[in-house]
Design a protein around this motif. Structure first.
Motif, PDB file in Angstrom:
ATOM      1  N   TYR A 103       0.825  -1.198   0.000  1.00  0.00           N
ATOM      2  CA  TYR A 103       0.000   0.000   0.000  1.00  0.00           C
ATOM      3  C   TYR A 103       0.867   1.259   0.000  1.00  0.00           C
ATOM      4  O   TYR A 103       2.013   1.253   0.460  1.00  0.00           O
ATOM      5  CB  TYR A 103      -0.917  -0.010   1.230  1.00  0.00           C
ATOM      6  N   ILE A 115      -6.330   1.435   3.931  1.00  0.00           N
ATOM      7  CA  ILE A 115      -7.323   0.387   4.161  1.00  0.00           C
ATOM      8  C   ILE A 115      -8.127   0.141   2.891  1.00  0.00           C
ATOM      9  O   ILE A 115      -8.334  -1.003   2.475  1.00  0.00           O
ATOM     10  CB  ILE A 115      -8.251   0.770   5.336  1.00  0.00           C
ATOM     11  N   TYR A 116      -8.561   1.207   2.240  1.00  0.00           N
ATOM     12  CA  TYR A 116      -9.353   1.053   1.027  1.00  0.00           C
ATOM     13  C   TYR A 116      -8.508   0.542  -0.139  1.00  0.00           C
ATOM     14  O   TYR A 116      -8.995  -0.233  -0.978  1.00  0.00           O
ATOM     15  CB  TYR A 116     -10.041   2.366   0.667  1.00  0.00           C
ATOM     16  N   THR A 118      -6.044  -1.578   0.135  1.00  0.00           N
ATOM     17  CA  THR A 118      -5.899  -3.012   0.398  1.00  0.00           C
ATOM     18  C   THR A 118      -7.203  -3.745   0.117  1.00  0.00           C
ATOM     19  O   THR A 118      -7.214  -4.823  -0.494  1.00  0.00           O
ATOM     20  CB  THR A 118      -5.453  -3.241   1.847  1.00  0.00           C
ATOM     21  N   TYR A 119      -8.311  -3.173   0.566  1.00  0.00           N
ATOM     22  CA  TYR A 119      -9.623  -3.774   0.339  1.00  0.00           C
ATOM     23  C   TYR A 119      -9.891  -3.929  -1.162  1.00  0.00           C
ATOM     24  O   TYR A 119     -10.308  -5.000  -1.624  1.00  0.00           O
ATOM     25  CB  TYR A 119     -10.699  -2.894   0.987  1.00  0.00           C
ATOM     26  N   THR A 151      -5.216  -4.881   8.620  1.00  0.00           N
ATOM     27  CA  THR A 151      -5.974  -6.132   8.500  1.00  0.00           C
ATOM     28  C   THR A 151      -7.284  -6.039   9.264  1.00  0.00           C
ATOM     29  O   THR A 151      -8.349  -6.412   8.757  1.00  0.00           O
ATOM     30  CB  THR A 151      -5.145  -7.313   9.031  1.00  0.00           C
ATOM     31  N   VAL A 154      -9.653  -3.761   7.370  1.00  0.00           N
ATOM     32  CA  VAL A 154     -10.203  -4.411   6.180  1.00  0.00           C
ATOM     33  C   VAL A 154     -11.269  -5.427   6.571  1.00  0.00           C
ATOM     34  O   VAL A 154     -12.328  -5.524   5.927  1.00  0.00           O
ATOM     35  CB  VAL A 154      -9.084  -5.082   5.362  1.00  0.00           C
ATOM     36  N   GLN A 169      -8.646 -13.824  10.136  1.00  0.00           N
ATOM     37  CA  GLN A 169      -7.753 -12.674  10.182  1.00  0.00           C
ATOM     38  C   GLN A 169      -6.674 -12.963  11.227  1.00  0.00           C
ATOM     39  O   GLN A 169      -6.957 -13.517  12.299  1.00  0.00           O
ATOM     40  CB  GLN A 169      -8.497 -11.376  10.499  1.00  0.00           C
TER      41      GLN A 169
END
Length: 309
Positions: A103, A115-116, A118-119, A151, A154, A169
């Protein structure tokens, strides 16, 4: 709101990125684990391009489970060679595909961008599941330190949006409460490499506003029960002399109280970063990770749930 970096900020950033442990490892360590194929792709996301490295195991069974790895580094560092070793280790020993998401670091990108990114990278991989031999029903994610925080974020986001379902997770010495000042945490000054001042610098680079600290995606420990109940089975690894230890254990307790299956292990003789740095009790932690992933990827679970995880 744009943050203007001072000369001291830039100096600290350069120091963190250039001198961090694990940026370069020995060739012997890089050659320790072997995979069939490696590839790095650039994925377009709402928050800008995001790189991801894929590792395919020697054994070419189809389709293969996917493990998504989120590296640490205080949100400000990129992928390091220790992350290559970890990804090859998991892929070769479990026979799964590993996607190591690189990222965009802070402050070039700020919360919640990582976060977005990775998502959306996970969504992209699953959209190409046929091409890349990925079993969409067997997906797990784990992260170390700041990567553990990502993690957890997400997983919470996936529970709300429902674009995919994680089987597991793994939160490895994760920072889960950015609201509580580091100076007030137990063992705040136990690690000379990760001082409260250094941690606060990381957080300042990552967060844009003070109120971001209360956002569940930044501080998963503060998430409401309704979000917690959507989470998958969870493995939490902490080390007792780390100032992230207590929030990791508290998060595990919250998950268990809300019906989530949780395994927690507090390593008493290791320090922050020990798993990817292969120090202290890393072998015992690796066994936990491999066992948890093997259980999560068990194909009979797909059959029992009608392939709808």
């Amino acid at each position: 709101m744009d943050y203007i970096l001072t000369e001291e900020d830039r100096r600290m950033l350069d120091q963190c990125r250039e001198n961090g442990i694990g940026k370069v490892v020995s060739q012997e360590l890089l050659d320790l684990y072997h995979v069939k194929r490696e590839d790095t792709v650039t994925i377009a996301t709402t928050y800008g391009p995001c790189k991801a490295s894929f590792y395919w195991p020697e054994e070419d069974k189809r389709p293969l489970p996917l493990f998504v790895n989120a590296h640490g580094g205080g949100f400000v560092k990129g992928k390091r060679q220790q992350d290559i070793v970890f990804s090859r280790n998991i892929s070769s020993r479990l026979g799964c595909i590993v996607m190591d998401v690189d990222y965009t670091p802070a402050p070039e990108l700020r919360f919640p961008g990582q976060i977005y990114q990775t998502y959306e990278a996970i969504c992209y991989a699953l959209e190409h599941s046929g091409e890349w031999n990925i079993d969409r029903d067997r997906v797990a994610m784990g992260g170390h330190s700041a990567g553990g925080s990502l993690t957890a974020g997400v997983a919470l986001l996936a529970g709300q949006r429902g674009d995919f379902r994680l089987r597991l997770q793994i939160l490895d010495y994760a920072c889960l409460n950015l609201y509580e000042p580091v100076q007030l945490k137990r063992n705040a000054y136990a690690n000379p490499r990760l001082t409260p001042e250094r941690s606060e610098f990381y957080n300042r680079m990552y967060l844009t506003r003070e109120e971001d600290k209360l956002n569940p995606l930044a501080s998963p420990l503060l998430a409401p029960d309704s979000m917690i109940r959507t989470l998958p089975e969870t493995l939490i690894i902490v080390c007792d002399n780390d100032f992230f230890c207590d929030e990791g254990l508290a998060y595990g307790k919250r998950l268990a109280e809300n019906g989530v299956t949780v395994t927690m292990k507090n390593f008493m003789d290791s320090s922050h970063g020990f798993v990817v740095q292969r120090k202290g009790e890393f072998e015992a932690a690796e066994r936990l990770i491999l066992r948890a992933l093997k259980h999560a990827f068990d194909e009979t679970k797909t059959e029992e749930n009608g392939g709808n995880q």
